[in-house]
Design a protein around this motif. Structure first.
Motif, PDB file in Angstrom:
ATOM      1  N   ARG A 225      30.960  47.599  43.171  1.00 23.81           N
ATOM      2  CA  ARG A 225      29.661  46.964  42.943  1.00 23.81           C
ATOM      3  C   ARG A 225      28.517  47.738  43.594  1.00 23.81           C
ATOM      4  NH1 ARG A 225      29.298  40.726  44.074  1.00 23.81           N
ATOM      5  NH2 ARG A 225      29.869  41.407  46.176  1.00 23.81           N
ATOM      6  N   SER A 226      28.694  49.027  43.784  1.00 26.51           N
ATOM      7  CA  SER A 226      27.612  49.825  44.356  1.00 26.51           C
ATOM      8  C   SER A 226      27.659  51.238  43.793  1.00 26.51           C
ATOM      9  CB  SER A 226      27.709  49.861  45.880  1.00 26.51           C
ATOM     10  OG  SER A 226      28.877  50.542  46.293  1.00 26.51           O
ATOM     11  N   GLU A 227      26.510  51.884  43.744  1.00 27.02           N
ATOM     12  CA  GLU A 227      26.423  53.237  43.224  1.00 27.02           C
ATOM     13  C   GLU A 227      25.125  53.883  43.674  1.00 27.02           C
ATOM     14  OE1 GLU A 227      26.016  53.463  38.969  1.00 27.02           O
ATOM     15  OE2 GLU A 227      24.615  51.782  38.919  1.00 27.02           O
ATOM     16  N   SER A 228      25.026  55.182  43.465  1.00 30.51           N
ATOM     17  CA  SER A 228      23.822  55.932  43.751  1.00 30.51           C
ATOM     18  C   SER A 228      23.386  56.630  42.470  1.00 30.51           C
ATOM     19  CB  SER A 228      24.073  56.974  44.847  1.00 30.51           C
ATOM     20  OG  SER A 228      24.533  56.353  46.031  1.00 30.51           O
ATOM     21  N   VAL A 229      22.085  56.628  42.220  1.00 31.12           N
ATOM     22  CA  VAL A 229      21.539  57.214  40.999  1.00 31.12           C
ATOM     23  C   VAL A 229      20.463  58.219  41.378  1.00 31.12           C
ATOM     24  CG1 VAL A 229      20.307  56.773  38.843  1.00 31.12           C
ATOM     25  CG2 VAL A 229      21.999  55.115  39.668  1.00 31.12           C
ATOM     26  N   ALA A 230      20.624  59.470  40.960  1.00 30.83           N
ATOM     27  CA  ALA A 230      19.648  60.515  41.250  1.00 30.83           C
ATOM     28  C   ALA A 230      18.553  60.535  40.195  1.00 30.83           C
ATOM     29  CB  ALA A 230      20.338  61.876  41.302  1.00 30.83           C
ATOM     30  N   VAL A 231      17.325  60.739  40.650  1.00 29.92           N
ATOM     31  CA  VAL A 231      16.188  60.906  39.745  1.00 29.92           C
ATOM     32  C   VAL A 231      15.409  62.137  40.188  1.00 29.92           C
ATOM     33  CG1 VAL A 231      16.007  58.422  39.305  1.00 29.92           C
ATOM     34  CG2 VAL A 231      14.635  59.455  41.132  1.00 29.92           C
ATOM     35  N   HIS A 232      14.568  62.650  39.305  1.00 26.18           N
ATOM     36  CA  HIS A 232      13.661  63.735  39.671  1.00 26.18           C
ATOM     37  C   HIS A 232      12.387  63.115  40.236  1.00 26.18           C
ATOM     38  CE1 HIS A 232      16.106  66.802  37.857  1.00 26.18           C
ATOM     39  NE2 HIS A 232      16.039  66.251  36.659  1.00 26.18           N
ATOM     40  N   GLY A 233      11.787  63.760  41.229  1.00 20.27           N
ATOM     41  CA  GLY A 233      10.509  63.269  41.713  1.00 20.27           C
ATOM     42  C   GLY A 233      10.368  63.329  43.213  1.00 20.27           C
ATOM     43  N   SER A 234       9.221  62.882  43.683  1.00 20.57           N
ATOM     44  CA  SER A 234       8.890  62.892  45.100  1.00 20.57           C
ATOM     45  C   SER A 234       9.261  61.573  45.762  1.00 20.57           C
ATOM     46  CB  SER A 234       7.379  63.117  45.274  1.00 20.57           C
ATOM     47  OG  SER A 234       6.661  62.010  44.740  1.00 20.57           O
ATOM     48  N   HIS A 235       9.233  61.559  47.082  1.00 21.50           N
ATOM     49  CA  HIS A 235       9.452  60.319  47.830  1.00 21.50           C
ATOM     50  C   HIS A 235       8.285  59.352  47.615  1.00 21.50           C
ATOM     51  CE1 HIS A 235      11.134  57.961  51.229  1.00 21.50           C
ATOM     52  NE2 HIS A 235       9.860  57.652  51.458  1.00 21.50           N
ATOM     53  N   MET A 236       7.070  59.865  47.706  1.00 16.71           N
ATOM     54  CA  MET A 236       5.889  59.029  47.575  1.00 16.71           C
ATOM     55  C   MET A 236       5.735  58.449  46.182  1.00 16.71           C
ATOM     56  SD  MET A 236       3.181  61.308  49.807  1.00 16.71           S
ATOM     57  CE  MET A 236       1.842  60.136  49.551  1.00 16.71           C
ATOM     58  N   GLY A 237       6.336  59.095  45.192  1.00 12.44           N
ATOM     59  CA  GLY A 237       6.156  58.634  43.820  1.00 12.44           C
ATOM     60  C   GLY A 237       7.268  57.754  43.285  1.00 12.44           C
ATOM     61  N   LEU A 238       8.246  57.398  44.115  1.00  9.23           N
ATOM     62  CA  LEU A 238       9.405  56.664  43.603  1.00  9.23           C
ATOM     63  C   LEU A 238       9.059  55.286  43.040  1.00  9.23           C
ATOM     64  CD1 LEU A 238      12.220  57.584  46.160  1.00  9.23           C
ATOM     65  CD2 LEU A 238      12.152  58.109  43.714  1.00  9.23           C
ATOM     66  N   THR A 239       8.006  54.645  43.550  1.00 10.88           N
ATOM     67  CA  THR A 239       7.672  53.309  43.044  1.00 10.88           C
ATOM     68  C   THR A 239       6.981  53.350  41.687  1.00 10.88           C
ATOM     69  OG1 THR A 239       5.577  53.323  44.269  1.00 10.88           O
ATOM     70  CG2 THR A 239       7.493  52.306  45.342  1.00 10.88           C
ATOM     71  N   HIS A 240       6.571  54.540  41.247  1.00 10.27           N
ATOM     72  CA  HIS A 240       5.966  54.657  39.914  1.00 10.27           C
ATOM     73  C   HIS A 240       6.551  55.838  39.146  1.00 10.27           C
ATOM     74  CE1 HIS A 240       3.233  56.284  43.085  1.00 10.27           C
ATOM     75  NE2 HIS A 240       3.356  57.383  42.363  1.00 10.27           N
ATOM     76  N   ASN A 241       7.733  56.255  39.523  1.00 11.70           N
ATOM     77  CA  ASN A 241       8.453  57.313  38.836  1.00 11.70           C
ATOM     78  C   ASN A 241       9.094  56.731  37.565  1.00 11.70           C
ATOM     79  OD1 ASN A 241      11.049  58.721  38.171  1.00 11.70           O
ATOM     80  ND2 ASN A 241      10.372  60.125  39.761  1.00 11.70           N
ATOM     81  N   PRO A 242       8.781  57.279  36.377  1.00 10.14           N
ATOM     82  CA  PRO A 242       9.315  56.699  35.135  1.00 10.14           C
ATOM     83  C   PRO A 242      10.834  56.588  35.102  1.00 10.14           C
ATOM     84  CG  PRO A 242       7.552  58.230  34.637  1.00 10.14           C
ATOM     85  CD  PRO A 242       7.838  58.382  36.104  1.00 10.14           C
ATOM     86  N   SER A 243      11.532  57.620  35.577  1.00 11.63           N
ATOM     87  CA  SER A 243      12.998  57.569  35.585  1.00 11.63           C
ATOM     88  C   SER A 243      13.511  56.473  36.506  1.00 11.63           C
ATOM     89  CB  SER A 243      13.569  58.925  36.011  1.00 11.63           C
ATOM     90  OG  SER A 243      13.166  59.948  35.128  1.00 11.63           O
ATOM     91  N   ALA A 244      12.856  56.329  37.666  1.00 10.54           N
ATOM     92  CA  ALA A 244      13.254  55.278  38.604  1.00 10.54           C
ATOM     93  C   ALA A 244      12.962  53.903  38.002  1.00 10.54           C
ATOM     94  CB  ALA A 244      12.520  55.451  39.925  1.00 10.54           C
ATOM     95  N   LEU A 245      11.818  53.760  37.343  1.00 14.24           N
ATOM     96  CA  LEU A 245      11.470  52.469  36.750  1.00 14.24           C
ATOM     97  C   LEU A 245      12.469  52.064  35.673  1.00 14.24           C
ATOM     98  CD1 LEU A 245       7.576  52.708  36.453  1.00 14.24           C
ATOM     99  CD2 LEU A 245       8.916  51.427  38.128  1.00 14.24           C
ATOM    100  N   TRP A 246      12.875  53.017  34.852  1.00 14.48           N
ATOM    101  CA  TRP A 246      13.870  52.700  33.809  1.00 14.48           C
ATOM    102  C   TRP A 246      15.183  52.262  34.447  1.00 14.48           C
ATOM    103  CZ3 TRP A 246      13.939  52.668  28.390  1.00 14.48           C
ATOM    104  CH2 TRP A 246      15.204  52.499  27.819  1.00 14.48           C
ATOM    105  N   ALA A 247      15.623  52.997  35.474  1.00 10.72           N
ATOM    106  CA  ALA A 247      16.878  52.648  36.141  1.00 10.72           C
ATOM    107  C   ALA A 247      16.790  51.264  36.775  1.00 10.72           C
ATOM    108  CB  ALA A 247      17.231  53.698  37.190  1.00 10.72           C
ATOM    109  N   VAL A 248      15.657  50.944  37.389  1.00  9.96           N
ATOM    110  CA  VAL A 248      15.473  49.622  37.990  1.00  9.96           C
ATOM    111  C   VAL A 248      15.553  48.543  36.914  1.00  9.96           C
ATOM    112  CG1 VAL A 248      13.783  48.107  39.098  1.00  9.96           C
ATOM    113  CG2 VAL A 248      14.157  50.416  39.976  1.00  9.96           C
ATOM    114  N   ALA A 249      14.866  48.762  35.795  1.00  8.97           N
ATOM    115  CA  ALA A 249      14.891  47.783  34.703  1.00  8.97           C
ATOM    116  C   ALA A 249      16.307  47.590  34.175  1.00  8.97           C
ATOM    117  CB  ALA A 249      13.954  48.236  33.588  1.00  8.97           C
ATOM    118  N   ASP A 250      17.047  48.677  34.053  1.00 10.69           N
ATOM    119  CA  ASP A 250      18.423  48.601  33.563  1.00 10.69           C
ATOM    120  C   ASP A 250      19.299  47.784  34.507  1.00 10.69           C
ATOM    121  OD1 ASP A 250      20.613  50.103  31.701  1.00 10.69           O
ATOM    122  OD2 ASP A 250      21.346  49.970  33.763  1.00 10.69           O
TER     123      ASP A 250
END
Length: 274
Positions: A225-250
């Protein structure tokens, strides 16, 4: 559902680093990666415009409540884009309403469990907790202290595997603020918890281009029940990173009491590291 607030949350104590994990002792990100964080964060914001067409088609869930926690020296303003996006997808999204995150101050230690418990009682169902950076460490501790109030935890560049503050580019800053903290980290560390899975589903998003914290300590050990998902981008931009947002929505779209690993859609594979 009635949930009692537990003021033991946000324990940032650090136990001794296990000798079996010597590979998990990275140094801080390079100075170049750190200095380029601001422009790369702005680039992540700009990419939202290009990503809007496919982000609008993100998976949608049941509209359950969500609590979003900001990172160090950030407030709810820093998570506005993410919260607006999740609200658009139909969720009941809330910021933490505790001002600027300067560490585990008495206001955070005493107030955050009550915020979570209040939302769980208000909606009569568990809450998904999303935390960026230091906020993700809070989120994981909330799940340990109030597991019946937490549906799942999603962290964004959260260094919950740190062995000491010198591994980050903000360690000295954190130490200077520790005089106002209600709970002081012994042995100059934040938290060591790898190898101890959370009692709820957990997803750890991280970027190898993180210029603030070493990406290696932002990953969770995989379990059922746990995993890690890599995305491209900066630390400061993770809250508005498109790849991160899609993964969060999923992750949020999964039905209650179920969990399946994240699978990158075929048409988005180029946006995620292999």
């Amino acid at each position: 559902m009635s949930v009692a607030a537990d003021t033991s949350v946000v324990d940032l104590g650090c136990s001794e680093l296990p000798e079996t994990f010597p590979e998990l002792l990275p140094g801080p990100p390079s100075l170049v990666m750190c200095l380029t964080e601001p422009p790369r964060g702005l680039a992540d914001i700009a990419s939202l415009v290009l990503a809007a067409p496919w982000l609008l088609r993100s998976p949608r869930g049941d509209g359950h409540p969500i609590l979003v926690l900001p990172g160090l020296l950030a407030s709810d303003t820093s998570t506005m884009a993410m919260r607006a996006y999740l609200r658009f997808l139909g969720y009941r999204v809330h910021g933490w309403n505790l001002g600027i995150n300067t560490g585990p101050t008495p206001q955070v230690v005493d107030g955050l469990p009550g915020v979570l418990a209040g939302l769980a009682d208000r909606y009569d169902k568990p809450v998904s907790v999303i935390g960026w950076s230091l906020g993700g460490i809070y989120a994981r501790q909330l799940a340990r202290d109030l597991p019946h109030a937490v549906r799942q935890v999603i962290t964004l560049g959260s260094p919950f595997g740190l062995s000491n503050l010198q591994q980050t580019r903000v360690g000295a800053l954190y130490s200077r603020m520790s005089g106002n903290h209600a709970i002081l980290p012994p042995v100059n560390g934040i938290e060591w918890e790898l190898g101890h899975p959370l009692p709820v589903p957990a997803t750890a998003l991280y970027s190898k281009r993180d210029g603030v914290v070493p990406w290696q300590v932002c990953r969770d050990f995989p379990s059922d029940r746990s995993e890690s998902v890599a995305v491209h981008g900066s630390h400061m931009g993770l809250t508005h990173n498109p790849s991160a947002l899609w993964a969060v929505a999923d992750r949020l779209a999964q039905a209650a009491d179920t969990w399946d690993p994240f699978v990158v859609p075929r048409h988005l594979r180029r946006l995620y590291p292999r």
